[in-house]
Design an enzyme around this catalytic site. Structure first.
Site, PDB file in Angstrom:
ATOM      1  CD1 TRP A 198      -2.273  -2.180   1.655  1.00  0.00           C
ATOM      2  CD2 TRP A 198      -3.055  -1.036  -0.103  1.00  0.00           C
ATOM      3  NE1 TRP A 198      -3.328  -2.878   1.119  1.00  0.00           N
ATOM      4  CE2 TRP A 198      -3.825  -2.208   0.054  1.00  0.00           C
ATOM      5  CE3 TRP A 198      -3.368  -0.165  -1.144  1.00  0.00           C
ATOM      6  CZ2 TRP A 198      -4.886  -2.531  -0.797  1.00  0.00           C
ATOM      7  CZ3 TRP A 198      -4.423  -0.486  -1.995  1.00  0.00           C
ATOM      8  CH2 TRP A 198      -5.170  -1.646  -1.813  1.00  0.00           C
ATOM      9  CE  LYS A 214      -9.242  -3.176   2.849  1.00  0.00           C
ATOM     10  NZ  LYS A 214      -8.380  -2.070   2.536  1.00  0.00           N
ATOM     11  CG  ASP A 245      -3.526   4.041   3.694  1.00  0.00           C
ATOM     12  OD1 ASP A 245      -4.616   3.875   4.280  1.00  0.00           O
ATOM     13  OD2 ASP A 245      -3.220   3.458   2.635  1.00  0.00           O
TER      14      ASP A 245
HETATM   15  C1  LIG Z   1      -7.772  -1.456   1.232  1.00  0.00           C
HETATM   16  C2  LIG Z   1      -6.711  -0.431   1.357  1.00  0.00           C
HETATM   17  C3  LIG Z   1      -6.590   0.662   0.476  1.00  0.00           C
HETATM   18  C4  LIG Z   1      -7.412   0.784  -0.790  1.00  0.00           C
HETATM   19  O1  LIG Z   1      -8.632   1.240  -0.587  1.00  0.00           O
HETATM   20  P1  LIG Z   1      -9.660   1.396  -1.819  1.00  0.00           P
HETATM   21  O2  LIG Z   1     -10.864   1.818  -1.089  1.00  0.00           O
HETATM   22  O3  LIG Z   1      -9.779   0.062  -2.487  1.00  0.00           O
HETATM   23  O4  LIG Z   1      -9.128   2.430  -2.733  1.00  0.00           O
HETATM   24  C5  LIG Z   1      -5.610   1.599   0.709  1.00  0.00           C
HETATM   25  N1  LIG Z   1      -4.761   1.472   1.744  1.00  0.00           N
HETATM   26  C6  LIG Z   1      -4.827   0.423   2.603  1.00  0.00           C
HETATM   27  C7  LIG Z   1      -3.860   0.338   3.730  1.00  0.00           C
HETATM   28  C8  LIG Z   1      -5.799  -0.563   2.429  1.00  0.00           C
HETATM   29  O5  LIG Z   1      -5.864  -1.602   3.261  1.00  0.00           O
END
Ligand SMILES: *Cc1c(COP(=O)(O)O)cnc(C)c1O
Length: 355
Positions: free
Chosen positions: A93, A191, A167
């Site tokens: 990521w 998530k 993030d």
């Molecule tokens: C799932 C995830 C993303 C991506 O998110 P989207 O909603 O699919 O764009 C970005 N960063 C992390 C750490 C993730 O787990």
């Protein structure tokens, strides 16, 4: 998703009732985002989230769309002014974030754990951060590689005045947050907070209002903040469901209680893995994720049998991400301790049959 939330959503899918039990005569999906019913839902969700995450008053909470991946572009469009940014690469990521940001400015790599196969976290003392850095980006929890910061880096202590961007897509609301170390945190809701479609951005006020002229208006943090996340139509149904999750989290005892529960869940699984002769987790112990636990069978020819047996026991979605292989147990907030106990019991039985 917590089952209680899904049940409440199902019960009021056709006719939403307010806190006093008064019927609205419509589904949340049918409400105007500017009507008093939805404004009430939005304000409750916003205030509950601020309370749960203990977000200080000088941060704005924005409910946006586009997901974590869109923020990989939206953050540099709002904060970089075409200048330099520094990225710490700890897995898939953060790698993606750095690649995307390079379209909008100079996206440098301050440190990388790639040589270790992304099983460690580079110590902040070793990070190469430029004096002209507009911000430093980290991924708080690498969902695919199972690596998590147990403490956020203190950039000021490193002599760096640039804001930290985190993030936190895959561990938001699973642990307490030290906002004194953060300039901006973002994450997709899917998530740990609710359904896909809602993207959370929590940003310090002084970082708002510097967007690049080419930044799409709907993604300009100033326009979004000035319009209480209603510059364009927000993802109303996802906000409503996330709001129900926030109320559920408060009933569980808030983030401190969730954090204790998540520690217990992760410890149970890692202790089992570390004492097993069949399974192995390769991540350094000081940065193992509490949310995503990747593991491998030492005999990979047993992978399909392991997954088939798991499915028969109603243990789903255990296959690892295709870029890493093996298995991955995602034990987000809504997964109770009992769920991890059932998983460990299955893994123990499976191991016995392999002897
Ligand atoms: C799932 C995830 C993303 C991506 O998110 P989207 O909603 O699919 O764009 C970005 N960063 C992390 C750490 C993730 O787990």
């Amino acid at each position: 998703m917590p089952e209680a939330v899904l049940q409440q959503a199902a019960a009021e899918m056709l006719d939403w009732h307010d806190a006093q039990g008064r019927s609205s005569g419509m589904s949340v999906m049918e409400m105007s985002h500017r009507g008093k019913e939805f404004i009430g839902i939005y304000e409750q969700a916003h205030n509950d989230l601020r309370e749960l995450l203990a977000v200080p008053a000088n941060f704005k909470i924005l409910f946006m769309q586009g997901g974590g991946l869109a923020e990989n572009a939206i953050v540099p469009l709002n904060l970089s002014q075409g200048g330099a940014m520094d990225f710490v690469l700890t897995g898939s990521w953060s790698q993606k974030s750095q690649k995307e940001a390079a379209k909008y400015g100079v996206a440098r790599v301050a440190a990388s754990a790639q040589a270790d196969g992304f099983t460690t976290l580079p110590s902040p003392a070793t990070w190469q951060i430029g004096a002209d850095s507009r911000y430093v980006h980290i991924c708080g929890n690498e969902t695919i590689h199972g690596v998590e910061y147990q403490e956020l880096p203190d950039l000021k202590a490193l002599g760096c005045n640039a804001p930290l961007v985190v993030d936190f897509s895959s561990h938001v609301a699973s642990r307490s947050v030290d906002w004194s170390r953060i300039g901006l945190a973002f994450g997709g809701a899917q998530k740990n907070l609710g359904p896909a479609g809602l993207t959370l951005v929590i940003v310090r006020e002084d970082l708002i209002g510097q967007a690049h002229p080419h930044c799409p208006s709907a993604f300009d943090y100033k326009l979004v903040a000035d319009n209480e996340s209603m510059y364009n139509t927000p993802p109303t149904y996802s906000i409503y469901i996330a709001g129900l999750v926030f109320q559920w989290l408060k009933k569980q005892g808030g983030i401190a209680a969730m954090e204790q529960r998540n520690i217990a869940k992760a410890q149970l699984l890692y202790d089992f893995l570390d004492h097993s002769s069949l399974y192995v987790n390769k991540v350094a112990k000081d940065c193992r994720s509490r949310m995503n636990v990747p593991f491998f069978l030492r005999d990979e020819s047993r992978n399909e049998a392991f997954l088939a047996g798991a499915k028969a026991a109603n243990l789903l979605q255990l296959k690892g991400h295709k870029s890493v292989g093996g298995m991955r147990a995602s034990i987000y907030n809504a997964m109770p301790l009992e769920g991890v106990q059932v998983l460990v019991a299955y893994m123990r039985e499976f191991e016995k049959t392999q002897a």
